[in-house]
Structure formats: structure tokens, C-alpha cells
Design an enzyme around this catalytic site. Structure first.
Site, short mmCIF file in Angstrom:
data_model
loop_
_atom_site.label_atom_id
_atom_site.label_comp_id
_atom_site.label_asym_id
_atom_site.label_seq_id
_atom_site.Cartn_x
_atom_site.Cartn_y
_atom_site.Cartn_z
N ASP A 350 0.76 -1.24 -0.10
CA ASP A 350 0.04 -0.10 -0.17
C ASP A 350 0.62 1.21 -0.23
OD1 ASP A 350 0.90 -0.69 2.61
OD2 ASP A 350 -0.69 0.62 3.57
N HIS A 681 1.97 -9.04 -3.10
CA HIS A 681 1.16 -7.95 -3.16
C HIS A 681 1.75 -6.53 -3.06
CE1 HIS A 681 -3.00 -6.60 -1.99
NE2 HIS A 681 -2.30 -5.54 -1.30
N ASP A 729 1.67 -17.73 -3.23
CA ASP A 729 2.18 -16.62 -4.18
C ASP A 729 1.33 -15.95 -5.07
OD1 ASP A 729 4.11 -15.14 -4.99
OD2 ASP A 729 5.05 -16.55 -6.47
N GLU A 738 2.59 -10.17 1.23
CA GLU A 738 2.77 -8.88 1.04
C GLU A 738 4.43 -8.59 1.05
OE1 GLU A 738 -0.18 -6.14 2.76
OE2 GLU A 738 0.89 -4.24 2.12
O1 9MR Z 1 2.72 -6.31 9.59
C1 9MR Z 1 1.22 -6.10 10.19
C2 9MR Z 1 0.76 -7.33 10.76
O2 9MR Z 1 1.76 -7.46 11.89
C3 9MR Z 1 -0.72 -6.98 11.43
O3 9MR Z 1 -1.07 -8.19 11.96
C4 9MR Z 1 -1.44 -6.78 9.99
C5 9MR Z 1 -3.04 -6.47 10.58
O4 9MR Z 1 -3.20 -5.26 11.35
O5 9MR Z 1 -1.05 -5.57 9.40
C6 9MR Z 1 0.32 -5.73 8.99
O6 9MR Z 1 0.63 -4.40 8.28
C7 9MR Z 1 0.10 -4.12 7.21
C8 9MR Z 1 -0.53 -2.76 7.48
O7 9MR Z 1 -1.55 -2.74 8.16
C9 9MR Z 1 -0.70 -1.91 6.11
N1 9MR Z 1 0.53 -1.99 5.16
C10 9MR Z 1 0.87 -3.33 4.88
C11 9MR Z 1 1.19 -4.10 6.18
C12 9MR Z 1 1.71 -5.57 5.86
O8 9MR Z 1 0.69 -6.43 5.30
#
Ligand code: 9MR
Length: 872
Positions: A350, A681, A729, A738
Site C-alpha cells: 500500500d 502484494h 504466491d 505482501e
Molecule cells: O505487519 C502487520 C501485521 O503485523 C498485522 O497483523 C496486520 C494487520 O493489522 O497488518 C500488517 O501490516 C500491514 C499494514 O497494516 C498496512 N500495510 C501493509 C502491512 C503488511 O501487510
């Protein structure tokens, strides 16, 4: 937190508008009726689980009202696609029949369009139907036959085109059809699992074999030309609980002949090829660090540095349709000022920029550099000016610090200005008002950007990283270092004044929430960094008085440090960076690090796949690969501190796991290994959705197995998966696949550590240095005795080191000194140009210092480290 539950708003709409066909034209043959038992494709069609994974366009935000999903559509939309509600990630099969049904109402009578279509180029529609909707809730159905196979189609309700404002509500959405997919069987290739990059010549060499056999089996190691080089028998290891596979392990550690293209064969099964050598991780170090330049916000990504494929315009710099990050308002009601918060790195797939998470990532980059000041075997050269693909070449500042500064500048911009409420705190995050869809190149993101409220956690992330920044930049850029120091102190004081301002866990629309209900660890980390940098007693008291201090499991949780658990960052630095703790206190902190490392090493030793990650509840979390990497950082630091091979071996086994010795036979790092992750992602590296876009750049680490499988792709394919196999994947699997700054940062640290190991042999030190300085007001006098402990004469020789402060050499005896910033090169005069084996050279210098005078600890003689003794 549904990064991927995102809107394909603008592009979907535009293209849908150009390619819409009538239902009859789309499927000229009579539609195939789906079978009664046909599976349901829509997730959460009754909205009993809230809005996930539904998305909508910004103009018509959705919300669940009385159990239905409703959107207020403003007056005056022009095109059908100006207002959309949709769901992505629908798999359709060619020739199969499908029925879409739903119940909808609208406060104003209107004609809506429902498309089932590809969510990206070429936007093929499988269904495009129109329907009158009014106040009465009628059940609507459309049946169609899919013309092609689709991995990730989307359903969109297009609601635009009405002069009047109205509220649209939909319920009981269903898309049934096709046949239930067979239970997901991942393609795991050969049952012989190895590190697909390779093994250090003198490091451990282990692999895993998946088999039902319970008796030992013979294995052979073959060279690329097919000749047998070694053989042995496997060790049955029973059922591996992380994968539920019955496995054996094998060990070929005694084989030490470098080469490419080796394979191991067990029974009839042959592994992927791998190398044995001394130089396996140099490119991984560089690539893992290049990840950060690739993901910079606010600057063009230059084709000359990264190649045409990865080049892109600057994102979020106020060029339409971007709203720009240089003048960002708060969310309504949060503040009435705007901030210039340009720059920094995008968090992940994102385009959000989060202070909590930026903090741990930039800290680990700075620590990869700081390690070269404290650990003899850590080579500063690959991190130096001109070494990484970034635009700041030639500024005499190590490239890794240039990269860190890009983020530090952003983090400091997130600080609340003086005179405003909560002055000195840091805003938790800045991101889009609503999720954008995939793909969206950063410069094409049309969403408004917003600052979210300040938080104590973000403020302490700023305090900790800015304090580390202050000491590391002092020798290179005094003004910047002092700005960092000031920001750190201000942030610390603001956090002390507002110790419990927590981020809202539900603030997850358009960006991640990064909530954190316990900030004792952030206080510990920030106090530790401020203490190391300033030496001030107030911070020492904060460190020693913290309830976490010395509690190994609290500082280093079994599942690993993370953005939400940062105390370990402080402990690692206290244990390795010179500071004013007493000898006993230092010993205690080092004990905390080594006890944690003992635990991770034991976990690795017990694991059939060698992974140093065994969370106590057995669950693999979101970003488990990042947790594996963080545990490896602790192990690598313990190895630096003690020289114990057990720690080093556990790091290397962790690399084996990440690079292919795992239940899925996958290298989780793009571009490394035969079977590498490549569809992570990401909104720009979205090749899977749009062939004109690139795959992730080499060196990008996938989040990895996550048994909570929060995204629809993982949910539809991986239900019931064993923890270490909950990974796919696929670009829409944001919960397992991601890429992020906080996973690539520890990857860069450990790739550097592994590269510094060379072949893993116990190398004899090239030299010994006795270095004594006498300080006087404003200056110092230093005497050096250098001994060549190697077996060859050195003629000429050159001794290099780097000051960790602002010392400048002014005059010398016995050598010539040239100094660039803090980097010093001492070369002999004609009479002592040759240094025989066992011979010594004595020389010295006078110098000045604006601040501290710390004796350097790390020296290199003709490029080779002087002594690989543990840190004193
Ligand atoms: O890395 C984060 C993980 O520890 C959390 O469980 C998750 C849900 O809250 O969010 C992950 O972080 C994401 C973030 O919220 C938005 N950008 C992408 C991050 C990786 O997926």
C-alpha cells in the site's frame, strides 16, 4: 486492516465504461445453469462480518446498516462507474455456469449495472447486466457462462449517473457456480528441501526430506556434472508439527568443496540445485537494501539506477491525480494545521506511511551500519558511498545512511509543531482516505491523504530512531545530527507528558491501523537510544527502572521482536554500542541478548526445517518471515558478542529456511533460488495483474505463512492449512504474500551478516591494534601499535578505521593520515612501508574534536579485519 480489500475504483470504472457489452452479446449461447450444489464465490455476502472484503469508490462510502451494505451516492454523478460497490478475487472457470443474485433498494429509482469482469487490463466482462432498482426490495438474478478462466475476477455494482443523491443498499449477495475446487494441493516440487541459493563453504549444511518412510534412507550429493561427491543416510525426524509432514533430515556439513549446481538426491528424488561457496550473500545484501530506494515516496525512481522496468515517476508530490504529501491535512476533527510530510518509504504493497513501523525499519538499517563500527568482521565497504543503487552518490556519506535519512526526514516531519496541541508528539500515520485497488502506481493514486492522530507509540518510535540518528550522523553532518537530537528529546518529553495516547485499533480504512496497547517497550527502546547517545543519567534511570529491563521474554518475545514489540531494539544496541552502563549492567544486558538467542537457537535445533522460530502457541503470524529474520538478528548479534558457533549456525539455518528449505519448497525472496516468490502484494510491482508492470525487485521478502489467512484468496485456497504451509504466491493474498519495509530491514541486516562471514571459516586475524588516546580540552593525542599477525609480509600496508564522532586528525608521526569525514586511512612512510609477519609499526597523531572522543574499535589492515575477537 484489509489492505487488499480494496477498491479498483477509478480504473475499473473507466474501463468498464468502455468495454461494457450487453449480456446477450457477452454470452450468445444460452447460459449454463449452475448445479444445485455449486459453490458460493462471494465472501460475506450477508454482511454478517461487517464490510470485509467489500470495497467502494471514495464518493460513495459503504457501511453496514441494519445488516445490509449501504452507500450514500451524491447527486450529479455522470458515468455508471463514478460510484461502485464491489468484491475482488473471484475465481471463474471457462464453460461453467454461474448465477449472480442479490436484493437491492434505492431511495431514488434508478438503473444500476452489475458486471462480473476482470479487475485489470483487458477488463473482459463475463456478465454485464442492467437492472431497475427502487424502494421495494426485490430479488434479482442473472445467469451467465464464463468464457474464460479467471483467477481473480471482480463483481461490481455500478451506481453512478443519477442527478439526485440517493442511498443504495444491497443484501444477500451470492455468486454461485462452477464446481467446487479440489482441495488445494500446493505445488511443492521435489520432496528434497535445501537452501536454493546455497551453503557457506565452512558453514552447516542441512536439508529436509518429506517421505512416509520411517527408516533411514541413503542420500547422495552430486556435482553439476553428475559425479557423486558425498553420501550418507537420512535421520528420520517424525511428524513436523508446523507442516504435518513426516520428514527426515540430512547433514552434509563435512563436505567443503566450493562449486555451483550441486544437488542432493534421496531415493529417486533430487533437490533444486544450490551452490557451496564463500561469497553467496553479497548481492542479497545489496538487493535487500535497494528495496528501500524502490519504495521511496516523493522522488522519481531512476532508470539509470534500477533499470527501465522498475523506474517510475515520483509518487505523492502534488502532481494530479496525486494529492501530494507536502501539504497534508488531518482527518476531520483531528487537527487544524497541515504538515509537509513528503518523502519516506511506502510501508508495503500500500501507499501508507506509518511512523510505527517506519521506526523499527529505519532502526534496523541504521543498526546494520552501526555494526560496522563495533564488530571487527563487519565490512563497511558494501554500505559505503557509491555502493547501493541510489541517487546520493558522491556525497561522502555511506549509502546506507543516505537511505536511512530519507525515512528519518519523513519521521521528523510527522512531529506535531510547537504551539499546537500535543506539540512534540508524532502523528501515528499518514495514508489514503480509502483503499485503492491493485494495480495503482504511486503517482496515479487519486485518494486524499490524511494525517491520523498522534500516539505515544509513534512519538517514542521517533524519539528512539532520532536519537540513533543523532549519534550516527554526527561525524557526517553535524546540523542534521543536531536536528535529530533535538527531535528525539522533544519527542521523549512529549511522550512522558502523554504516556497513554493509543492508536485506535479500528482506524483501518485506507491504511493499516498499527494499534499497540502496551508502550512500555517503546519507552524502553527510546530511553536506551537516548542514553547511548547522550550518556545522561535521566535516561539511564529510565532504562534500569523499566519493568522490562532484564526480563528476557519481555524484551525478546519467543515469537520475535516486531513493530509492536520493540524493547529488544534497545537491548541489542545497549549490548553492542559503547555506552555508560557499568560493567555489571552491561554484562546483564548482554545476558538478556544471549539468553534470548539460546532460546531461538534451541528452537532452530529442534525444528525439522531448522527454522529459528517457534512461537509458543504454534501459530505462524502475519509476516512470519519477518519474525524469522528478526530472531536471526538477535542470533547474529549474540554471535558477534560471544563468537559461539551455535548462534551463527542458527542464523544460517534460518537463511536456509527463507531460501527454500521449508515445507513449501519456496524461496520467499524474489530473484533468489529456483522456486522464488514473485507475485507479492504490491500496487506497482503488479505483474500478475498487468503484464506491463514488473514483478517485485530482486531481494524482496514475502510476508510468508500466516495461519490466520485473513484475505479472500488465502481463505478460499488454504482453509485448514498447517501453520508453515499457509502461504500462497498470489498478488491478492495480502495476509500471506505482501512485502514490507519491516520485513526487508532485518533481511538486509542478516544478508550483511552472512556476507561478512565469508566462507564461515575461523579466519586468523590480520593484525592486532593497541590504540590509546589522551584527551585534552578540545583535542587528543593518540598512540597506535600495530602488529601484523598474518603469515605474509605487507608492503605497503594501509590501516583504516572510522571514528564514531567528530574527531579530526591534525598532525601525525610515523604515518601519513588522510581523513574523509570520519573515515581514516593511515599509510606508512618509506622507512616503515614493509610490515613483516609478526612485525610491529608504531605511530601516532594529534587531533581536535568538537564533542566526544571515543576510541574506534574496528580496524582493517589492507582491507582485512584486525582480530575477530568478540566485542569487548
Ligand atoms: O505487519 C502487520 C501485521 O503485523 C498485522 O497483523 C496486520 C494487520 O493489522 O497488518 C500488517 O501490516 C500491514 C499494514 O497494516 C498496512 N500495510 C501493509 C502491512 C503488511 O501487510
Amino acid at each position: 486492516m484489509t489492505t487488499g480489500a480494496a477498491a479498483l475504483a477509478v480504473l475499473a470504472g473507466l474501463l468498464a465504461g468502455t468495454v461494457v457489452t450487453s449480456p446477450a452479446a457477452a454470452s450468445p449461447a444460452p447460459a449454463v445453469e449452475p448445479a444445485d450444489e455449486a459453490p458460493e464465490l462471494i465472501a460475506n455476502g450477508d454482511f454478517s462480518e461487517g464490510t470485509t472484503p467489500w470495497w467502494w469508490t471514495e464518493s460513495s462510502p459503504g457501511a453496514v446498516v441494519d445488516g445490509r451494505l449501504c452507500a450514500d451516492v451524491p447527486a450529479g454523478t455522470v458515468n455508471p462507474w463514478d460510484a461502485i460497490i464491489g468484491q475482488n478475487a473471484l475465481a471463474l472457470a471457462a464453460g461453467e455456469g454461474y448465477t449472480l443474485s442479490y436484493t437491492a433498494t434505492s431511495t431514488v429509482p434508478l438503473t444500476i449495472r452489475t458486471n462480473v469482469q476482470l479487475g485489470a487490463e483487458p477488463w473482459t466482462t463475463e456478465l454485464s447486466a442492467t437492472q431497475q432498482v427502487g424502494e421495494g426490495a426485490e430479488r434479482v438474478s442473472h445467469t451467465f457462462t464464463a468464457a474464460a478462466d479467471h483467477d481473480a475476477a471482480q463483481l461490481v455494482f455500478q451506481l453512478g449517473g443519477s442527478e439526485k443523491a440517493f442511498t443504495f443498499c444491497v443484501d444477500e449477495v451470492s455468486l454461485r457456480g462452477g464446481t467446487a475446487p479440489p482441495p488445494y494441493e500446493p505445488d511443492t516440487g521435489s520432496p528434497v528441501r535445501v537452501n536454493q541459493v546455497g551453503y557457506l563453504t565452512h558453514g552447516p549444511k542441512n536439508g529436509t526430506y518429506v517421505t512416509e518412510a520411517t527408516e533411514p534412507l541413503p542420500w547422495t550429493l552430486d556435482a553439476a556434472d553428475g559425479t557423486r561427491r558425498a553420501s550418507g543416510t537420512t535421520t528420520p525426524a517424525g511428524i513436523d508439527t508446523t507442516s504435518r509432514q513426516n520428514v527426515h533430515t540430512f547433514d552434509f556439513g563435512t563436505f567443503t568443496t566450493p562449486g555451483q549446481g550441486y544437488t542432493v538426491t534421496v531415493a529417486e528424488d533430487r533437490s533444486e540445485p544450490f551452490a557451496i561457496g564463500d561469497d553467496l550473500y553479497a548481492s542479497l545484501r545489496t538487493d535487500a537494501l535497494a528495496y528501500f530506494y524502490h519504495n521511496r515516496s516523493g522522488i522519481e525512481i531512476d532508470a539509470d539506477l534500477v533499470g527501465e522496468e522498475y523506474a517510475r515517476p515520483a509518487g505523492h508530490v502534488n502532481v494530479s491525480p496525486n494529492q501530494g504529501d507536502n501539504d497534508v491535512p488531518c482527518q476531520p476533527g483531528v487537527c487544524d494545521y497541515r504538515l509537509d510530510a513528503a518523502g519516506g518509504w511506502y510501508d508495503a504493497g500500500d501507499h501508507g506511511k506509518y511512523v510505527v513501523n517506519g521506526g523499527i525499519s529505519v532502526a534496523q538499517l541504521m543498526s546494520a551500519f552501526e555494526r560496522t563500527l563495533t564488530e571487527e568482521s563487519a565490512d563497511p565497504a558494501p554500505l559505503g558511498d557509491g555502493e547501493l543503487p541510489l541517487p546520493e552518490h558522491g556525497n561522502a556519506i555511506p549509502d546506507i545512511l543516505d537511505e536511512a535519512r530519507w525515512e528519518m526526514d519523513f519521521l521528523m516531519r510527522m512531529q506535531v509543531p510547537a504551539g499546537e496541541p500535543l506539540a512534540g508528539m508524532a502523528h501515528h500515520k499518514l495514508h489514503d482516505k480509502a483503499w485503492t485497488g491493485l494495480p495503482t502506481r504511486p503517482d496515479r493514486d487519486p485518494q486524499p491523504r490524511e494525517l491520523h492522530p498522534p500516539s505515544t507509540a509513534a512519538t517514542l518510535n521517533l524519539a528512539a530512531t532520532a536519537a540513533q540518528c543523532a549519534r550516527l550522523f554526527a561525524p557526517y553532518d553535524a546540523a542534521f545530527a543536531s536536528r535529530c537530537g533535538q527531535a528525539a528529546r522533544t519527542a521523549w518529553n512529549a511522550a512522558k507528558a502523554h504516556p497513554d495516547v493509543l492508536a485506535d485499533p479500528d482506524d483501518g480504512t485506507g491504511g493499516g491501523a498499527y494499534p499497540d496497547t502496551d508502550v512500555r517497550d517503546e519507552f524502553y527502546w527510546a530511553a536506551a537510544e537516548l542514553f547511548i547517545t547522550t550518556g545522561q543519567d535521566v535516561y539511564r534511570q529510565e532504562v534500569l527502572g523499566s519493568p522490562l529491563h532484564g526480563v528476557t521474554d519481555a524484551v525478546f518475545p519467543r515469537g520475535g521482536i516486531s513493530w509492536g514489540s520493540t524493547a529488544g531494539l534497545g537491548a541489542l544496541d545497549l549490548a553492542t554500542v559503547p555506552n555508560r552502563l557499568s560493567a555489571d549492567q552491561l554484562k546483564a544486558v548482554r545476558g538478556t541478548v544471549t539468553r534470548a538467542a539460546d532460546g531461538y537457537a534451541a528452537d532452530s535445533g529442534k525444528a525439522a526445517y531448522g527454522v529459528p522460530y517457534a512461537p509458543s502457541d504454534g501459530h505462524y503470524v502475519w509476516g512470519s518471515n519477518g519474525q524469522v529474520a528478526n530472531n536471526m538478528v538477535v542470533l547474529g548479534t549474540a554471535h558477534d558478542l560471544t563468537g559461539k558457533a551455535a548462534y551463527r549456525d542458527a542464523v544460517l539455518r534460518g537463511l536456509d529456511y527463507l531460501l527454500g528449505r521449508n515445507p513449501l519448497n519456496t524461496s520467499y525472496v524474489t530473484g533468489y533460488g529456483e522456486r522464488d516468490a514473485r507475485n507479492q502484494h504490491h500496487r506497482f510491482w503488479a505483474h500478475q495483474l498487468d503484464p506491463s508492470l514488473p514483478n517485485p525487485a530482486p531481494g524482496s521478502l514475502a510476508g510468508g505463512p500466516n495461519d490466520a489467512i485473513q484475505d479472500p484468496v488465502a481463505q478460499s485456497r488454504l482453509k485448514g492449512c498447517a501453520p508453515a504451509m499457509c502461504y500462497i504466491d498470489h498478488i491478492e493474498s495480502w495476509a500471506t504474500n505482501e512485502v514490507t519495509i519491516n520485513w526487508n530491514a532485518p533481511l538486509a541486516w542478516i544478508a550483511g551478516y552472512a556476507d561478512d562471514l565469508g566462507g564461515g571459516e575461523n579466519r586468523a586475524a590480520a593484525c592486532e591494534v593497541a590504540y590509546t588516546s589522551q584527551r585534552w580540552d578540545g583535542g587528543f593525542t593518540t598512540q597506535v601499535v600495530l602488529k601484523n599477525t598474518a603469515t605474509r609480509a605487507l608492503s605497503p600496508w594501509q590501516l583504516t578505521w572510522s571514528f564514531a564522532d567528530t574527531q579530526r586528525v591534525t598532525d601525525t608521526w610515523g604515518v601519513t593520515v588522510s581523513q574523509t569525514g570520519p573515515q581514516v586511512v593511515a599509510t606508512p612512510l618509506s622507512w616503515n612501508a614493509s610490515l613483516p609477519p609478526g612485525g610491529t609499526a608504531r605511530f601516532g597523531f594529534n587531533g581536535k574534536s568538537a564533542g566526544q572522543v571515543n576510541d574506534p574499535r574496528v580496524f582493517r589492515l589492507n582491507g582485512r579485519p584486525c582480530g575477530v575477537t568478540p566485542i569487548r
